[in-house]
Design a protein around this motif. Structure first.
Motif, mmCIF file in Angstrom:
data_model
loop_
_atom_site.group_PDB
_atom_site.id
_atom_site.type_symbol
_atom_site.label_atom_id
_atom_site.label_comp_id
_atom_site.label_asym_id
_atom_site.label_seq_id
_atom_site.Cartn_x
_atom_site.Cartn_y
_atom_site.Cartn_z
ATOM 1 N N PHE A 75 -77.585 19.497 65.931
ATOM 2 C CA PHE A 75 -77.671 18.214 65.248
ATOM 3 C C PHE A 75 -76.388 18.000 64.454
ATOM 4 C CE2 PHE A 75 -82.067 19.362 65.920
ATOM 5 C CZ PHE A 75 -82.657 18.159 66.258
ATOM 6 N N ARG A 76 -76.059 16.747 64.183
ATOM 7 C CA ARG A 76 -74.893 16.404 63.371
ATOM 8 C C ARG A 76 -75.385 15.679 62.130
ATOM 9 N NH1 ARG A 76 -71.708 13.154 66.779
ATOM 10 N NH2 ARG A 76 -72.820 11.359 66.001
ATOM 11 N N THR A 77 -74.729 15.953 60.997
ATOM 12 C CA THR A 77 -75.079 15.304 59.739
ATOM 13 C C THR A 77 -73.813 14.922 58.995
ATOM 14 O OG1 THR A 77 -76.321 15.536 57.669
ATOM 15 C CG2 THR A 77 -75.176 17.500 58.472
ATOM 16 N N ASP A 78 -73.953 14.013 58.043
ATOM 17 C CA ASP A 78 -72.812 13.663 57.188
ATOM 18 C C ASP A 78 -72.832 14.448 55.877
ATOM 19 O OD1 ASP A 78 -74.971 12.424 56.003
ATOM 20 O OD2 ASP A 78 -74.054 10.443 55.901
ATOM 21 N N ASP A 79 -73.885 15.287 55.660
ATOM 22 C CA ASP A 79 -73.970 16.104 54.455
ATOM 23 C C ASP A 79 -74.625 17.440 54.805
ATOM 24 O OD1 ASP A 79 -74.339 17.280 51.968
ATOM 25 O OD2 ASP A 79 -75.028 15.426 51.012
ATOM 26 N N LEU A 80 -73.819 18.371 55.276
ATOM 27 C CA LEU A 80 -74.322 19.666 55.738
ATOM 28 C C LEU A 80 -75.020 20.442 54.627
ATOM 29 C CD1 LEU A 80 -74.559 21.716 58.051
ATOM 30 C CD2 LEU A 80 -72.372 22.674 57.274
ATOM 31 N N ASP A 81 -74.437 20.435 53.444
ATOM 32 C CA ASP A 81 -75.033 21.210 52.357
ATOM 33 C C ASP A 81 -76.433 20.700 52.014
ATOM 34 O OD1 ASP A 81 -72.817 22.983 52.057
ATOM 35 O OD2 ASP A 81 -71.741 21.374 51.030
ATOM 36 N N ALA A 82 -76.610 19.399 51.969
ATOM 37 C CA ALA A 82 -77.931 18.826 51.681
ATOM 38 C C ALA A 82 -78.908 19.131 52.811
ATOM 39 C CB ALA A 82 -77.824 17.313 51.462
ATOM 40 N N ALA A 83 -78.459 19.013 54.061
ATOM 41 C CA ALA A 83 -79.321 19.310 55.207
ATOM 42 C C ALA A 83 -79.745 20.781 55.195
ATOM 43 C CB ALA A 83 -78.608 18.962 56.512
ATOM 44 N N TRP A 129 -63.208 26.439 65.372
ATOM 45 C CA TRP A 129 -62.982 25.321 66.294
ATOM 46 C C TRP A 129 -63.138 23.966 65.618
ATOM 47 C CZ3 TRP A 129 -66.877 28.921 66.855
ATOM 48 C CH2 TRP A 129 -68.157 28.500 66.568
ATOM 49 N N GLY A 130 -63.370 23.948 64.278
ATOM 50 C CA GLY A 130 -63.334 22.666 63.571
ATOM 51 C C GLY A 130 -64.448 22.370 62.614
ATOM 52 N N PRO A 131 -65.700 22.247 63.079
ATOM 53 C CA PRO A 131 -66.740 21.782 62.162
ATOM 54 C C PRO A 131 -67.241 22.868 61.215
ATOM 55 C CG PRO A 131 -67.708 22.287 64.267
ATOM 56 C CD PRO A 131 -66.212 22.470 64.419
ATOM 57 N N ARG A 132 -67.881 22.426 60.141
ATOM 58 C CA ARG A 132 -68.716 23.330 59.343
ATOM 59 C C ARG A 132 -70.108 23.226 59.938
ATOM 60 N NH1 ARG A 132 -69.998 21.946 54.082
ATOM 61 N NH2 ARG A 132 -70.477 24.095 53.591
ATOM 62 N N ASP A 133 -70.800 24.355 60.012
ATOM 63 C CA ASP A 133 -72.160 24.301 60.523
ATOM 64 C C ASP A 133 -73.006 25.420 59.947
ATOM 65 O OD1 ASP A 133 -71.436 26.565 62.002
ATOM 66 O OD2 ASP A 133 -71.970 25.701 63.930
ATOM 67 N N CYS A 134 -74.305 25.325 60.221
ATOM 68 C CA CYS A 134 -75.268 26.339 59.824
ATOM 69 C C CYS A 134 -76.274 26.459 60.962
ATOM 70 C CB CYS A 134 -75.959 25.970 58.514
ATOM 71 S SG CYS A 134 -76.945 24.461 58.581
ATOM 72 N N ALA A 135 -77.162 27.455 60.874
ATOM 73 C CA ALA A 135 -78.129 27.645 61.954
ATOM 74 C C ALA A 135 -79.461 28.134 61.407
ATOM 75 C CB ALA A 135 -77.589 28.628 62.983
ATOM 76 N N PHE A 136 -80.511 27.687 62.064
ATOM 77 C CA PHE A 136 -81.885 28.074 61.757
ATOM 78 C C PHE A 136 -82.582 28.451 63.048
ATOM 79 C CE2 PHE A 136 -80.652 25.202 58.392
ATOM 80 C CZ PHE A 136 -81.186 25.801 57.263
ATOM 81 N N VAL A 182 -81.505 26.297 66.203
ATOM 82 C CA VAL A 182 -81.156 24.932 65.825
ATOM 83 C C VAL A 182 -79.943 25.004 64.916
ATOM 84 C CG1 VAL A 182 -81.929 22.854 64.612
ATOM 85 C CG2 VAL A 182 -83.560 24.168 65.998
ATOM 86 N N ARG A 183 -78.854 24.375 65.342
ATOM 87 C CA ARG A 183 -77.634 24.336 64.535
ATOM 88 C C ARG A 183 -77.487 22.934 63.953
ATOM 89 N NH1 ARG A 183 -75.053 28.991 65.247
ATOM 90 N NH2 ARG A 183 -73.270 28.318 64.034
ATOM 91 N N ILE A 184 -76.890 22.855 62.762
ATOM 92 C CA ILE A 184 -76.580 21.575 62.135
ATOM 93 C C ILE A 184 -75.101 21.606 61.828
ATOM 94 C CG2 ILE A 184 -77.081 19.975 60.268
ATOM 95 C CD1 ILE A 184 -79.752 21.498 59.875
ATOM 96 N N SER A 185 -74.399 20.558 62.245
ATOM 97 C CA SER A 185 -72.939 20.528 62.170
ATOM 98 C C SER A 185 -72.467 19.314 61.385
ATOM 99 C CB SER A 185 -72.391 20.457 63.600
ATOM 100 O OG SER A 185 -71.011 20.331 63.615
#
Length: 133
Positions: A85-93, A113-120, A128-131
């Motif tokens: 998934f992509r978000t405009d506020d990774l920390d909040a997500a 490779w560029g984005p900040r992301d996290c995974a659950f 499920v990754r959020i980028s």
């Protein structure tokens, strides 16, 4: 000609458990819930992409016993394709998902490779990754 993704399917063990994760942790809304022959197909979505649906379904409906068993084995191993998934506020997500008790696989980090992301991991074991760009 325009081609857009309309649905993507996620195999889960328990639709109710999975609804709670995708709704509460990720903020998706239930758009449709169809029962047939003891099984369910639950479609979730977001207002940000109104034409895109994420369909949760169990391994066996609509498949042979052997195919459903094989899919269940892959789900149990946690090797089915991940969702990103992509978000405009990774920390909040990240904080929203973590607050629901979702299993954290990776806290937010900057990837080479560029984005900040996290995974659950969802309740069925799907990654499920959020980028955020």
């Amino acid at each position: 000609m325009t081609i857009l993704l309309q649905y993507t399917n996620i195999t889960v063990n328990d639709p109710d458990e999975s609804i709670a994760f995708y709704r509460d942790a990720l903020g998706l809304a239930v758009r449709n819930d169809v029962a047939s022959g003891g099984f369910r197909w639950v479609t979730l979505g977001t207002d940000a992409q109104p034409g895109l649906g994420i369909v949760l379904s169990e391994p066996h409906p609509g498949r042979s016993q052997a195919d459903g068993d094989a899919l269940q084995e892959l789900l149990t191993k946690g090797v089915l394709p991940m969702l990103v998934f992509r978000t405009d506020d990774l920390d909040a997500a990240f904080e929203q998902a973590r607050a629901t008790g979702a299993e954290v696989l990776q806290e937010p980090i900057a990837q080479p490779w560029g984005p900040r992301d996290c995974a659950f991991r969802d309740p069925s074991g799907n990654t499920v990754r959020i980028s955020q760009d």
